[in-house]
Design a protein around this motif. Structure first.
Motif, PDB file in Angstrom:
ATOM      1  N   HIS A 133      27.362  -4.274  19.336  1.00 32.21           N
ATOM      2  CA  HIS A 133      27.043  -5.693  19.144  1.00 32.21           C
ATOM      3  C   HIS A 133      27.205  -6.489  20.426  1.00 32.21           C
ATOM      4  O   HIS A 133      27.882  -6.043  21.353  1.00 32.21           O
ATOM      5  N   ILE A 134      26.609  -7.664  20.428  1.00 33.11           N
ATOM      6  CA  ILE A 134      26.856  -8.615  21.504  1.00 33.11           C
ATOM      7  C   ILE A 134      27.732  -9.716  20.925  1.00 33.11           C
ATOM      8  O   ILE A 134      27.297 -10.469  20.052  1.00 33.11           O
ATOM      9  N   GLY A 135      28.976  -9.779  21.388  1.00 33.45           N
ATOM     10  CA  GLY A 135      29.878 -10.811  20.893  1.00 33.45           C
ATOM     11  C   GLY A 135      29.922 -11.968  21.859  1.00 33.45           C
ATOM     12  O   GLY A 135      29.431 -13.058  21.587  1.00 33.45           O
ATOM     13  N   CYS A 136      30.500 -11.710  23.023  1.00 31.06           N
ATOM     14  CA  CYS A 136      30.703 -12.790  24.000  1.00 31.06           C
ATOM     15  C   CYS A 136      29.669 -12.766  25.105  1.00 31.06           C
ATOM     16  O   CYS A 136      29.345 -13.773  25.689  1.00 31.06           O
ATOM     17  N   GLU A 137      29.190 -11.590  25.423  1.00 35.20           N
ATOM     18  CA  GLU A 137      28.305 -11.340  26.555  1.00 35.20           C
ATOM     19  C   GLU A 137      28.955 -11.691  27.889  1.00 35.20           C
ATOM     20  O   GLU A 137      28.285 -11.817  28.902  1.00 35.20           O
ATOM     21  N   THR A 138      30.271 -11.893  27.876  1.00 38.42           N
ATOM     22  CA  THR A 138      30.970 -12.230  29.123  1.00 38.42           C
ATOM     23  C   THR A 138      32.089 -11.237  29.421  1.00 38.42           C
ATOM     24  O   THR A 138      33.092 -11.585  30.032  1.00 38.42           O
ATOM     25  N   SER A 139      31.964 -10.019  28.936  1.00 36.84           N
ATOM     26  CA  SER A 139      32.883  -8.931  29.274  1.00 36.84           C
ATOM     27  C   SER A 139      34.269  -9.041  28.647  1.00 36.84           C
ATOM     28  O   SER A 139      35.192  -8.360  29.080  1.00 36.84           O
TER      29      SER A 139
END
Ligand SMILES: Cc1cc2nc3c(=O)[nH]c(=O)nc-3n(C[C@H](O)[C@H](O)[C@H](O)COP(=O)(O)OP(=O)(O)OC[C@H]3O[C@@H](n4cnc5c(N)ncnc54)[C@H](O)[C@@H]3O)c2cc1C
Ligand code: FES
Ligand code: FES
Lengths: 162, 289
Positions: free
Chosen positions: A39-45
């Motif tokens: 999934h893509i949660g934050c996209e900020t690592s």
């Protein structure tokens, strides 16, 4: 747009594709290959929802480029179960209530999978530190730790019986 | 959050990296672990036209000891630092600190060279390199030079690294017998950058401190070496009074700004506390004391 041909193994299957250099691995998996477990949660690592296993290491697929996975061996949550038989971790999350909304679960499972490969009998503290790159916004971590413990015990018992 | 368009290069040899750096100049960026660079590229704070991935170059990885130096390849990951028997035995401050950097996934990618070359005052390794008096091997097509970490950091994201240079190795003088070291970091949560952190090395002989270094993370434009804090414990028995004097000196030397990690007063106080803890732990780790 500069693009590159890459070939890699994903959940045991050979895959070849043309990717733009700037395409993140998570977008390649989800949008180009329709592998939507990660999934893509934050996209900020930060959140770990995008965690996959690349060449035997847990990585955040939102922070590496698909071209970097060229020649690699990739495992996503889709590759954990053996046919209809759940992986002991999946069974553990199910039995111990290790999920609510399940948004974080694919990342938790792939990360916990590698943790148990590296350390088959972790303490609760080691489980917590091992999963510290994976955030859950609903379950609370208590049951996630129990679920990993459940899986570790089940795997170790099965191996002891052999 | 997709980065801007770039061309991707994955050379197999250091010479090829140097040739690409010479060719592209300001337009080229080295990609090591990518865990500072890729987030910057996603935010379009960095838009390099060429990415030079150094992960295929085996000679840039690994840890060895030669002639009193511990030599660490720049592309060695933080996970490898944590797992190194050599470092755990001879220079445990590095694996100890690695365990306090980010989280397992980030440490699988992030490299020690990237951490040192990045120039972000939040990075943990620079202060440790200052305390250890490490030096960096920088290479370009013309040759290589060795620069002390203590001369490398100039300002936020500004270092002595030239556009055409690659950091290839980190040289750490192997700590002498009777040396203890510690890194103490306070952060808001696991995986966060430091509110404040202190790296301490000290050497004891006959109950007296013969040498010491104190360096601080994330409380200035760069990692800071506090010479005054070191002076406060050198020549002493490292008793409570000397430790307090060192903590006061470190607090006087630091220059934190107020941000989401706290006020200036709080972060300054934490510099004092981390310095105290790091000195006490370093002392407890001096073999035979
Ligand atoms: C969620 C998260 C939490 C984090 N928390 C911490 C933390 O607590 N403490 C901490 O210290 N860091 C933290 N980091 C940053 C992380 O440690 C990075 O890995 C590190 O700062 C950069 O190393 P890298 O190998 O990833 O370098 P990259 O991101 O690949 O590169 C960083 C910069 O250095 C340059 N560079 C890299 N290698 C070389 C080389 N060999 N020669 C010349 N230039 C080079 C690149 O061109 C780039 O400008 C965190 C990162 C994330 C995503
Ligand atoms: S989406 Fe990758 S870490 Fe959150
Ligand atoms: S189960 Fe909802 S975020 Fe973890």
């Amino acid at each position: 747009m500069p693009s590159k041909k890459i070939s890699l193994t994903i959940n045991g299957e050979a895959v070849e594709a043309d990717v733009e250099a700037r395409m993140l691995l998570i977008h390649f998996l989800r949008e180009q290959l329709n592998i939507t477990g990660p999934h893509i949660g934050c996209e900020t690592s930060h959140c770990g929802a995008c965690t996959v296993d690349l060449d035997g290491k847990s990585v955040k697929a939102c922070t590496i480029f698909a071209v970097q996975a060229d020649g690699g061996e990739l495992l996503t949550v889709e590759g954990l179960a053996n046919g209809a038989e759940l992986h002991p971790l999946q069974e553990g999350f199910f039995q111990c209530h290790g999920l609510q909304c399940s948004f974080c679960t694919p990342g938790m499972l792939t990360r916990a999978y590698r943790l148990l490969q590296d350390n088959p009998n972790p303490s609760d503290e080691e489980i917590r530190m091992g999963l510290s790159g994976n955030l859950c916004r609903c379950t609370g971590y208590q049951n996630i730790v129990k679920a990993v413990r459940y899986a570790a015990d089940k795997i170790n018992q099965a191996e002891g019986a052999n | 959050m997709t980065p801007g368009v770039f061309e991707y290069h994955r050379p197999n040899k250091v010479e090829d990296v140097l040739a690409l750096l010479a060719e592209f100049g300001d337009d080229g960026k080295v990609l090591a672990g990518g865990h500072s660079l890729v987030p910057m590229m996603k935010l379009r704070l960095a838009e390099p036209a060429h990415i030079i991935d150094i992960n295929a170059i085996a000679s840039l990885r690994g840890i060895r000891e030669e002639e009193g130096m511990i030599v660490i390849g720049a592309a060695t990951t933080q996970a490898e630092i944590m797992g190194s028997d050599l470092l755990n035995e001879k220079c445990r401050i590095l694996p100890d600190a690695a365990a306090l950097i980010a989280d397992p996934q980030v440490r699988n990618c992030g490299t020690i060279g990237g951490n040192c070359a990045n120039g972000d005052p939040g990075n943990d390794d620079p202060a440790i390199m200052l305390a250890l008096n490490a030096s960096y091997t920088l290479q370009n097509q013309a040759g290589q030079r060795q620069i002390a970490a203590r001369e490398f950091y100039e300002a936020v994201y500004t270092t002595a690294l030239a556009e055409d240079e690659l950091l290839t190795e980190i040289h750490v003088p192997a700590p002498a017998k009777g040396t203890g070291m510690s890194y103490q970091k306070i952060k808001r949560k696991v995986g966060d950058y430091a509110i404040a952190a202190a790296a301490v090395t000290l050497s004891m002989s006959a109950g007296q401190c013969t040498d010491a270094a104190v360096a601080l993370t994330n409380v200035g434009d760069t990692a800071l070496l506090s010479l005054e804090a070191a002076e406060a414990i050198k020549g002493s028995a490292v008793d409570a009074r000397a430790i307090d004097r060192a903590a006061d000196a470190a607090m006087a030397d630091c220059e934190p700004v107020e941000d989401m990690r706290g006020t200036v007063e709080y972060r300054t106080a934490m510099v004092g506390e981390m310095t105290r803890r790091a000195i006490a732990e370093a002392l407890s780790r001096v073999a035979g004391s």
